[in-house]
Design a protein around this motif. Structure first.
Motif, PDB file in Angstrom:
ATOM      1  N   GLY A 293      25.256  -2.485  11.099  1.00 30.22           N
ATOM      2  CA  GLY A 293      25.310  -1.025  11.096  1.00 30.22           C
ATOM      3  C   GLY A 293      24.988  -0.425   9.745  1.00 30.22           C
ATOM      4  N   LYS A 294      24.419  -1.210   8.839  1.00 31.16           N
ATOM      5  CA  LYS A 294      24.039  -0.725   7.499  1.00 31.16           C
ATOM      6  C   LYS A 294      22.560  -0.340   7.524  1.00 31.16           C
ATOM      7  CE  LYS A 294      27.507  -3.634   5.224  1.00 31.16           C
ATOM      8  NZ  LYS A 294      27.742  -4.763   4.285  1.00 31.16           N
ATOM      9  N   TYR A 295      22.291   0.802   8.122  1.00 35.61           N
ATOM     10  CA  TYR A 295      20.909   1.171   8.422  1.00 35.61           C
ATOM     11  C   TYR A 295      20.120   1.559   7.169  1.00 35.61           C
ATOM     12  CZ  TYR A 295      23.169   1.254  12.943  1.00 35.61           C
ATOM     13  OH  TYR A 295      23.891   0.900  14.053  1.00 35.61           O
ATOM     14  N   ASP A 296      20.765   2.217   6.214  1.00 28.57           N
ATOM     15  CA  ASP A 296      20.062   2.542   4.970  1.00 28.57           C
ATOM     16  C   ASP A 296      19.673   1.269   4.216  1.00 28.57           C
ATOM     17  OD1 ASP A 296      20.124   5.655   4.277  1.00 28.57           O
ATOM     18  OD2 ASP A 296      21.962   5.163   5.360  1.00 28.57           O
ATOM     19  N   ASP A 297      20.597   0.307   4.174  1.00 27.97           N
ATOM     20  CA  ASP A 297      20.292  -0.977   3.531  1.00 27.97           C
ATOM     21  C   ASP A 297      19.145  -1.679   4.249  1.00 27.97           C
ATOM     22  OD1 ASP A 297      22.295  -0.601   1.713  1.00 27.97           O
ATOM     23  OD2 ASP A 297      23.746  -1.875   2.714  1.00 27.97           O
ATOM     24  N   ALA A 298      19.164  -1.624   5.574  1.00 24.27           N
ATOM     25  CA  ALA A 298      18.107  -2.278   6.353  1.00 24.27           C
ATOM     26  C   ALA A 298      16.749  -1.671   6.053  1.00 24.27           C
ATOM     27  CB  ALA A 298      18.419  -2.161   7.848  1.00 24.27           C
ATOM     28  N   VAL A 299      16.693  -0.337   6.032  1.00 24.90           N
ATOM     29  CA  VAL A 299      15.410   0.334   5.816  1.00 24.90           C
ATOM     30  C   VAL A 299      14.897   0.098   4.403  1.00 24.90           C
ATOM     31  CG1 VAL A 299      14.359   2.633   5.620  1.00 24.90           C
ATOM     32  CG2 VAL A 299      15.671   2.026   7.648  1.00 24.90           C
ATOM     33  N   ALA A 300      15.790   0.007   3.429  1.00 21.16           N
ATOM     34  CA  ALA A 300      15.358  -0.317   2.068  1.00 21.16           C
ATOM     35  C   ALA A 300      14.665  -1.678   2.040  1.00 21.16           C
ATOM     36  CB  ALA A 300      16.559  -0.319   1.121  1.00 21.16           C
ATOM     37  N   ARG A 301      15.185  -2.618   2.785  1.00 21.67           N
ATOM     38  CA  ARG A 301      14.561  -3.940   2.866  1.00 21.67           C
ATOM     39  C   ARG A 301      13.231  -3.887   3.630  1.00 21.67           C
ATOM     40  NH1 ARG A 301      19.653  -4.300   1.773  1.00 21.67           N
ATOM     41  NH2 ARG A 301      20.668  -6.225   1.086  1.00 21.67           N
ATOM     42  N   LEU A 302      13.187  -3.091   4.684  1.00 21.56           N
ATOM     43  CA  LEU A 302      11.961  -2.994   5.486  1.00 21.56           C
ATOM     44  C   LEU A 302      10.839  -2.307   4.712  1.00 21.56           C
ATOM     45  CD1 LEU A 302      13.621  -2.089   8.894  1.00 21.56           C
ATOM     46  CD2 LEU A 302      12.540  -4.262   8.283  1.00 21.56           C
ATOM     47  N   TYR A 303      11.184  -1.358   3.855  1.00 22.06           N
ATOM     48  CA  TYR A 303      10.186  -0.759   2.966  1.00 22.06           C
ATOM     49  C   TYR A 303       9.564  -1.849   2.095  1.00 22.06           C
ATOM     50  CZ  TYR A 303       8.133   2.466  -0.445  1.00 22.06           C
ATOM     51  OH  TYR A 303       7.258   3.153  -1.259  1.00 22.06           O
ATOM     52  N   ARG A 304      10.434  -2.735   1.599  1.00 15.61           N
ATOM     53  CA  ARG A 304       9.933  -3.845   0.774  1.00 15.61           C
ATOM     54  C   ARG A 304       9.084  -4.800   1.603  1.00 15.61           C
ATOM     55  NH1 ARG A 304       7.232  -6.031  -2.097  1.00 15.61           N
ATOM     56  NH2 ARG A 304       7.678  -7.829  -3.409  1.00 15.61           N
ATOM     57  N   VAL A 305       9.437  -4.992   2.881  1.00 19.13           N
ATOM     58  CA  VAL A 305       8.633  -5.836   3.771  1.00 19.13           C
ATOM     59  C   VAL A 305       7.221  -5.279   3.882  1.00 19.13           C
ATOM     60  CG1 VAL A 305       8.296  -6.521   6.183  1.00 19.13           C
ATOM     61  CG2 VAL A 305      10.534  -6.797   5.119  1.00 19.13           C
ATOM     62  N   MET A 306       7.122  -3.973   4.119  1.00 17.14           N
ATOM     63  CA  MET A 306       5.805  -3.346   4.258  1.00 17.14           C
ATOM     64  C   MET A 306       4.986  -3.519   2.982  1.00 17.14           C
ATOM     65  SD  MET A 306       5.470  -2.143   7.308  1.00 17.14           S
ATOM     66  CE  MET A 306       4.059  -1.073   7.041  1.00 17.14           C
ATOM     67  N   GLU A 307       5.637  -3.300   1.852  1.00 16.75           N
ATOM     68  CA  GLU A 307       4.940  -3.481   0.575  1.00 16.75           C
ATOM     69  C   GLU A 307       4.504  -4.930   0.403  1.00 16.75           C
ATOM     70  OE1 GLU A 307       5.712  -2.046  -3.968  1.00 16.75           O
ATOM     71  OE2 GLU A 307       7.341  -3.153  -3.001  1.00 16.75           O
ATOM     72  N   LEU A 308       5.365  -5.862   0.782  1.00 15.29           N
ATOM     73  CA  LEU A 308       5.060  -7.277   0.618  1.00 15.29           C
ATOM     74  C   LEU A 308       3.894  -7.699   1.506  1.00 15.29           C
ATOM     75  CD1 LEU A 308       5.794  -9.939  -0.750  1.00 15.29           C
ATOM     76  CD2 LEU A 308       7.496 -10.325   1.052  1.00 15.29           C
ATOM     77  N   VAL A 309       3.819  -7.135   2.709  1.00 12.95           N
ATOM     78  CA  VAL A 309       2.676  -7.435   3.592  1.00 12.95           C
ATOM     79  C   VAL A 309       1.374  -7.096   2.876  1.00 12.95           C
ATOM     80  CG1 VAL A 309       1.461  -6.690   5.681  1.00 12.95           C
ATOM     81  CG2 VAL A 309       3.903  -7.207   5.773  1.00 12.95           C
ATOM     82  N   ALA A 310       1.328  -5.907   2.277  1.00 15.21           N
ATOM     83  CA  ALA A 310       0.104  -5.490   1.571  1.00 15.21           C
ATOM     84  C   ALA A 310      -0.158  -6.386   0.361  1.00 15.21           C
ATOM     85  CB  ALA A 310       0.237  -4.036   1.140  1.00 15.21           C
ATOM     86  N   GLN A 311       0.888  -6.712  -0.385  1.00 13.37           N
ATOM     87  CA  GLN A 311       0.706  -7.553  -1.582  1.00 13.37           C
ATOM     88  C   GLN A 311       0.231  -8.951  -1.208  1.00 13.37           C
ATOM     89  OE1 GLN A 311       4.674  -7.110  -3.174  1.00 13.37           O
ATOM     90  NE2 GLN A 311       4.021  -5.569  -4.666  1.00 13.37           N
ATOM     91  N   LEU A 312       0.797  -9.487  -0.142  1.00  8.85           N
ATOM     92  CA  LEU A 312       0.380 -10.822   0.284  1.00  8.85           C
ATOM     93  C   LEU A 312      -1.067 -10.821   0.775  1.00  8.85           C
ATOM     94  CD1 LEU A 312       3.638 -11.998   2.116  1.00  8.85           C
ATOM     95  CD2 LEU A 312       2.725 -12.893  -0.034  1.00  8.85           C
ATOM     96  N   LYS A 313      -1.478  -9.735   1.406  1.00  8.11           N
ATOM     97  CA  LYS A 313      -2.884  -9.668   1.840  1.00  8.11           C
ATOM     98  C   LYS A 313      -3.810  -9.551   0.642  1.00  8.11           C
ATOM     99  CE  LYS A 313      -6.149 -10.003   4.661  1.00  8.11           C
ATOM    100  NZ  LYS A 313      -6.476  -9.179   5.811  1.00  8.11           N
ATOM    101  N   LEU A 314      -3.405  -8.766  -0.368  1.00  9.66           N
ATOM    102  CA  LEU A 314      -4.197  -8.686  -1.597  1.00  9.66           C
ATOM    103  C   LEU A 314      -4.292 -10.061  -2.259  1.00  9.66           C
ATOM    104  CD1 LEU A 314      -2.787  -5.340  -3.057  1.00  9.66           C
ATOM    105  CD2 LEU A 314      -5.128  -5.724  -2.234  1.00  9.66           C
ATOM    106  N   ASN A 315      -3.205 -10.820  -2.179  1.00  8.45           N
ATOM    107  CA  ASN A 315      -3.226 -12.171  -2.740  1.00  8.45           C
ATOM    108  C   ASN A 315      -4.184 -13.071  -1.962  1.00  8.45           C
ATOM    109  OD1 ASN A 315      -2.062 -14.252  -4.577  1.00  8.45           O
ATOM    110  ND2 ASN A 315      -1.372 -15.133  -2.644  1.00  8.45           N
ATOM    111  N   LYS A 316      -4.209 -12.905  -0.625  1.00 12.90           N
ATOM    112  CA  LYS A 316      -5.151 -13.682   0.184  1.00 12.90           C
ATOM    113  C   LYS A 316      -6.599 -13.384  -0.190  1.00 12.90           C
ATOM    114  CE  LYS A 316      -2.903 -15.082   4.472  1.00 12.90           C
ATOM    115  NZ  LYS A 316      -2.981 -15.053   5.950  1.00 12.90           N
ATOM    116  N   LEU A 317      -6.843 -12.149  -0.611  1.00  9.65           N
ATOM    117  CA  LEU A 317      -8.203 -11.785  -1.027  1.00  9.65           C
ATOM    118  C   LEU A 317      -8.558 -12.363  -2.394  1.00  9.65           C
ATOM    119  CD1 LEU A 317      -8.367  -8.026   0.090  1.00  9.65           C
ATOM    120  CD2 LEU A 317      -9.063 -10.073   1.360  1.00  9.65           C
ATOM    121  N   GLY A 318      -7.533 -12.886  -3.085  1.00  6.58           N
ATOM    122  CA  GLY A 318      -7.788 -13.553  -4.368  1.00  6.58           C
ATOM    123  C   GLY A 318      -7.795 -12.645  -5.565  1.00  6.58           C
ATOM    124  N   ILE A 319      -7.196 -11.451  -5.459  1.00  7.96           N
ATOM    125  CA  ILE A 319      -7.247 -10.524  -6.601  1.00  7.96           C
ATOM    126  C   ILE A 319      -5.886 -10.357  -7.288  1.00  7.96           C
ATOM    127  CG2 ILE A 319      -9.199  -9.286  -5.615  1.00  7.96           C
ATOM    128  CD1 ILE A 319      -7.322  -7.048  -4.852  1.00  7.96           C
TER     129      ILE A 319
END
Length: 448
Positions: A293-319
């Motif tokens: 029931g800690k929804y603010d904590d959950a969303v803070a982590r999910l924001y980081r998930v979204m950012e990490l998805v983009a960062q990991l894809k940038l890493n896959k591109l080799g940059i």
């Protein structure tokens, strides 16, 4: 009977004979006697007081229906609470009374930290009816009884497991520590010790720590789990206990050990093999916060998930800069970006408002939104998908306005679940097997 300066109270359930109750009062010498009696046995209570010449405080509580377990429990529970409220140390004797009265008294005493007493006999010839009846006069002997729930720390074990299942690790640890201190039986004491080790590992993991302090040294969690599994499997009785009482728990411990082994670099820095396991781990962590029931904590982590998805894809591109990965960061390597973007790199820098590109520093950083924009300008499918995805952007905006980000609005369950579902979908765009790894890294559950 007295162990300190507090007064002692004796609760007596009254049956058809006075002798066992007389024995209790004479030997235990209470300051207060509380009779639980029926209408017909009140006279027995009076007889007991007369024969013992008891001059302390006397309390009575009538059980109208002595064949009612419910009433017996309620009246006994009230008597115990009344005495404890008045700071008495309480001894409960359950020799007299009907079976429902005795059962109700014992049930009411569970978890109340009081002593148990029963008047039996010191001789095999001490009962009538060829040893099967009541205790004969003169053969009475008080036999202190141990509360089996305390003896086997039943409540502490169950509460500890329940707290663990709900990710309340500090409360789980307190209960199991209490259990360990109560137990004398070696096998149960070993079990409680193993449970505490399990709690420590998962408490550390849940806080994103990859190491656990053991004997003043830091040990990687995957090795902690491996050592724990070795401890468990070297004792067949322990293995049998887990398999019988907590089906699937040990197999998930093994899964978790494999997951952590893949996630944690043995050289204490990240590489391109283990960074991807942070994604399912973050998703699992966010899901645990939703379950709490800690929804603010959950969303803070999910924001980081979204950012990490983009960062990991940038890493896959080799940059992404390799040295920054080793230091747990995702800085963009200028030369790698320039080579990948070719003739378009200057235009992309302008659109992203990246300045001082020609400085001596070899890297630059991006915020989450520009991570996706960078992917978009590099014509990557995840970047293009995100820029057109108004739904996920609205949910992320709610996070920006939340009390743990830049605003004061709390996040509700619906918002958290929506962003969780969106985040899982984005993670699957990057790694189609992410849900397999999420399952591999899910915390085990005790069966309650």
């Amino acid at each position: 009977m007295k162990t300190n300066n507090r007064l002692n109270a004796l609760i007596l359930s009254v049956g058809g004979t006075s002798e066992p109750l007389i024995t209790c009062i004479k030997e235990l010498k209470p300051d207060c006697v509380y009779f639980l009696h029926s209408k017909g046995t009140l006279k027995i209570a009076k007889e007991v007081l007369k024969k013992t010449k008891f001059n302390g405080e006397v309390l009575y509580k009538e059980i109208v229906n002595p064949e009612s377990l419910e009433e017996s429990y309620f009246k006994a529970h009230h008597a115990i609470k009344e005495l404890k409220h008045n700071n008495f140390e309480v001894v409960m004797d359950f020799t007299g009374g009907t079976k429902p009265m005795v059962s109700g008294l014992v049930l009411a005493a569970v978890g109340e930290n009081i002593e148990y007493s029963y008047v039996g006999t010191f001789s095999e010839n001490g009962r009538d009816k060829n040893g099967l009846g009541i205790v004969k006069n003169g053969f009475e002997k008080i036999k202190k009884q141990k509360n089996p729930l305390d003896l086997y720390a039943v409540n502490e074990f169950e509460r500890g497991k329940e707290f663990f299942n709900n990710y309340q690790f500090q409360a789980a640890r307190r209960n199991l520590k209490t259990a360990e201190s109560k137990l004398t039986e070696p096998f149960l004491k070993k079990l409680s010790s193993l449970y505490i080790k399990i709690i420590d590992i998962y408490d550390s993991w849940d806080k994103f720590n990859i190491k656990l302090t053991c004997d003043n040294s830091q040990i990687n969690l995957d090795k902690c789990l491996k050592d724990l599994l070795n401890l468990i499997y070297e004792d067949k009785a322990v293995v049998t206990s887990f398999e019988k009482d907590h089906n699937g728990f040990l197999s998930q411990l093994k899964n978790n050990q494999m997951f952590l082994e893949r996630k944690i670099s043995q050289k204490n820095n990240l590489n391109n093999d283990n960074i991807y396991f942070y994604l399912p781990d973050l998703l699992n962590n966010a899901y645990r916060r939703i379950k709490e029931g800690k929804y603010d904590d959950a969303v803070a982590r999910l924001y980081r998930v979204m950012e990490l998805v983009a960062q990991l894809k940038l890493n896959k591109l080799g940059i992404v800069d390799n040295d920054s990965i080793r230091n747990f960061k995702f800085d963009i390597n200028k030369n790698s970006f320039k080579n990948y973007a070719s003739e378009n790199y200057q235009d992309i820098l302008t659109k992203l408002n990246i300045k001082n590109f020609t400085s001596s520093k070899s890297t630059f950083t991006l915020a989450m939104y520009n991570d996706f924009n960078m992917l978009r300008y590099l014509n990557d499918e995840i970047g293009n998908y995100y820029i057109k995805d108004n739904k996920v952007q609205r949910e992320l905006e709610k996070r920006n306005n939340s009390v743990l980000a830049h605003g004061l609005r709390p996040i509700n369950k619906i918002n958290a679940i929506k962003l969780y579902d969106y985040s899982v979908n984005y993670a699957k765009l990057l790694c189609s097997d992410v849900e397999v790894y999420m399952k591999l890294g899910s915390f085990p559950k005790f069966q309650i």
